[in-house]
Design a protein around this motif. Structure first.
Motif, short mmCIF file in Angstrom:
data_model
loop_
_atom_site.label_atom_id
_atom_site.label_comp_id
_atom_site.label_asym_id
_atom_site.label_seq_id
_atom_site.Cartn_x
_atom_site.Cartn_y
_atom_site.Cartn_z
N GLN A 242 0.85 -1.18 0.00
CA GLN A 242 0.00 0.00 0.00
C GLN A 242 0.89 1.24 0.00
N LYS B 31 3.52 0.60 2.79
CA LYS B 31 3.21 -0.32 3.88
C LYS B 31 3.01 -1.70 3.29
N LYS C 154 1.33 -5.23 3.49
CA LYS C 154 0.17 -5.86 4.13
C LYS C 154 0.55 -7.32 4.36
#
Length: 156
Positions: free
Chosen positions: A83, A120, A122
């Protein structure tokens, strides 16, 4: 005999210009390097560094309204495990260029600029951030056509 000398000379001249033009076309005033750094558990910073040869400029992502320069554009491939966190930040010595004759201005960099994208992850699996960057470079006399460079940076 004189005419054939002239022809030979002219041919050599044409050849010389052709070689010079081909070299100019393959000129690559900007080299890119890509690296990732773990910031914390699942956050990484991907640094995309442009090193610019003397006399050349690379354009910022944001340009003034009157700019004709092509801004540097990053496109990231979709990845369900990754992300993007915010936009690409740029760090370098921003130069505001103004050409009064043409009535245009540009936000540009010389020497080096570092673009950073936070991402980020996940989940726990290692992944990567891939995509491409499209950019244009100019020196005081000319601009090269926009170029696109692809990249793939491991996040682990």
């Amino acid at each position: 005999a004189n005419l054939s000398h002239m022809k030979q000379f002219f041919f050599s001249l044409v050849l010389l210009f052709t070689v010079a033009t081909v070299q100019a076309q393959v000129a690559n005033p900007v080299s890119w390097s890509f690296a990732s750094k773990k910031v914390n558990a699942n956050v990484y910073e991907v640094k995309m560094t442009a090193t610019i040869q003397n006399g050349w400029h690379l354009y910022a992502q944001t340009q003034p309204k009157d700019a004709i320069a092509i801004p540097t554009i990053f496109e990231f491939s979709k990845n369900p495990l990754v992300q993007l966190d915010g936009n690409v930040k740029e760090a370098g010595k921003l130069e505001k260029f103004v050409d009064n004759d043409l009535g245009v201005s540009a936000n540009q960099y010389s020497k080096q600029v570092v673009f950073t994208q936070r991402v980020k992850l996940k989940g726990k699996a290692a992944s990567n951030l891939s995509g491409n960057v499209t950019f244009q470079t100019c020196d005081d006399k000319k601009c090269l056509p926009p170029k696109t460079v692809t990249f793939n940076v491991a996040l682990k």
